[in-house]
Write an enzyme that holds these catalytic residues in place. Sequence first.
Site, mmCIF file in Angstrom:
data_model
loop_
_atom_site.group_PDB
_atom_site.id
_atom_site.type_symbol
_atom_site.label_atom_id
_atom_site.label_comp_id
_atom_site.label_asym_id
_atom_site.label_seq_id
_atom_site.Cartn_x
_atom_site.Cartn_y
_atom_site.Cartn_z
ATOM 1 N N PHE A 1 -41.617 0.446 29.799
ATOM 2 C CA PHE A 1 -42.333 -0.268 28.739
ATOM 3 C C PHE A 1 -42.777 0.650 27.610
ATOM 4 C CE2 PHE A 1 -46.087 1.356 30.854
ATOM 5 C CZ PHE A 1 -47.069 1.389 29.883
ATOM 6 N N LYS A 2 -42.878 1.955 27.878
ATOM 7 C CA LYS A 2 -43.320 2.886 26.841
ATOM 8 C C LYS A 2 -42.383 2.881 25.630
ATOM 9 C CE LYS A 2 -46.716 4.410 29.448
ATOM 10 N NZ LYS A 2 -46.862 5.747 29.967
ATOM 11 N N ASP A 3 -41.116 2.516 25.848
ATOM 12 C CA ASP A 3 -40.177 2.461 24.717
ATOM 13 C C ASP A 3 -40.641 1.483 23.646
ATOM 14 O OD1 ASP A 3 -38.233 4.274 25.723
ATOM 15 O OD2 ASP A 3 -37.374 2.702 26.980
ATOM 16 N N THR B 1 -44.101 8.105 29.859
ATOM 17 C CA THR B 1 -44.448 8.439 28.476
ATOM 18 C C THR B 1 -43.570 9.557 27.954
ATOM 19 O OG1 THR B 1 -46.753 7.745 28.707
ATOM 20 C CG2 THR B 1 -46.275 9.335 26.976
#
Length: 467
Positions: A110-112, A143
Amino acid sequence: MKYLSTRGGMAPQPFCDILLEGLAPDGGLTLPETLPALGADTLESWRELDYADLAARVLGLFIDDIDAAALSRMTRAAYAPDVFPCIAPVKPLRPGLSLLGLSEGPTLAFKDMAMQFLGQVFEYVLAQRGQTLNILGATSGDTGSAAEYALCGKRGVSVFMLSPHGRMSAFQRAQMYSLQDDNIHNIAVRGVFDECQDIVKTLAGDLEFKSAHHLGAVNSINWARIAAQVVYYVWGWLRAARGPGQQVSFTVPSGNFGNILAGHIARRMGVPIRRLVLATNENNVLEEFFRTGIYRPRAASQTHATSSPSMDISRASNFERFVFDLIDRDPARVRALMEELRTTGQFDLSALRPEFTERYGFQAGASTHADRLRTIGDIRRDAGVLIDPHTADGVKVALEHLEDGVPMLVLETALPAKFAETILEATGETPEVPPGLQDLDRRPQRVELMDCDVRQIADYVHRHALR
């Protein structure tokens, strides 16, 4: 739109200035002076927007020192189909419970969703100002790779990423350490994530060192990360709500409090969010706070190594931003609480416990390795969906907080391929690795192994930083 520090020692600054600073000069975290408001009519007018256009609208509420056309070009580049072939789909799991798929980007996490925008805006602002920036960050797994994939090859910026040696999955290590770009520097630290994070904060708090080496941040201490994550809460609500004003709840696996903080911001802006359910693993410092009102971070020696390693965190970098709101944005009291935390190892806000849920909508729960294995297996069998261990923590806790008539979205953390060992244990099958990454474990890796020593890492940054 101007930004202030949670500790009150910074004059209000525009977005582009705080973007390049990361941690505020007084050691606090930056927040907007006032949050923009989202009314029902505005939200409804956004229903047909694609993700890139929605991102431009939401981010434009926080950024008024970049013109709208340039901001739109950046969101178009960040959320292009070749970067996210499928972006933030909603996947039903059980009646009233769905997954918001946030892991379709280049590093499968999800960090993308935020990092791809940061890559664009960093390069744009640095070019406009003719400056260079050295990003110093710490990662517990996702991250680091998201930041490096977003910033590799970008002009005017280098990345120095600290990670805890031996405490990430093999896939996570390979993603980071296989990058060969000259502007990417991986440092494996003999310690845990919290110690890596402490080194970053120490060097970012050394104003002379920070200035001399043009240090910036890409961890969620950087407000731009939080702002970009607000977008997918709006997106998720638009897809789960059946009409204007329909409340939706979100369950968020969280270790550093950045992901769920973005939901808190969205809720305060007016997005009809009923509950923000925080899910932790065995490192349940945040769950303990929401249960007791006492914030009691643990020492590195007490931080468990778990099968959801990206949440193996005992001191949440973003928690100060929530505390700032909880005590009515009083910077003097924040400073006092942070000093109490430094000297006693904890602080007590139990008198405010009713506000956690009644005013801010927070609830919390924890998960264990056995819970993860069982949840992964159950969801695979019942819904035909394979989830990663962190997402399993979220699903387990979400099931304990379902309410009739209120859709619940669990924020996906990563794709299962990043945690093959746990998936195999839970299901007896090895997760599929997406095309283009099947040879990841065979690519040459480049990483510096160092002791948990701030002077050693400062020296490395000094020798390799962009000037």
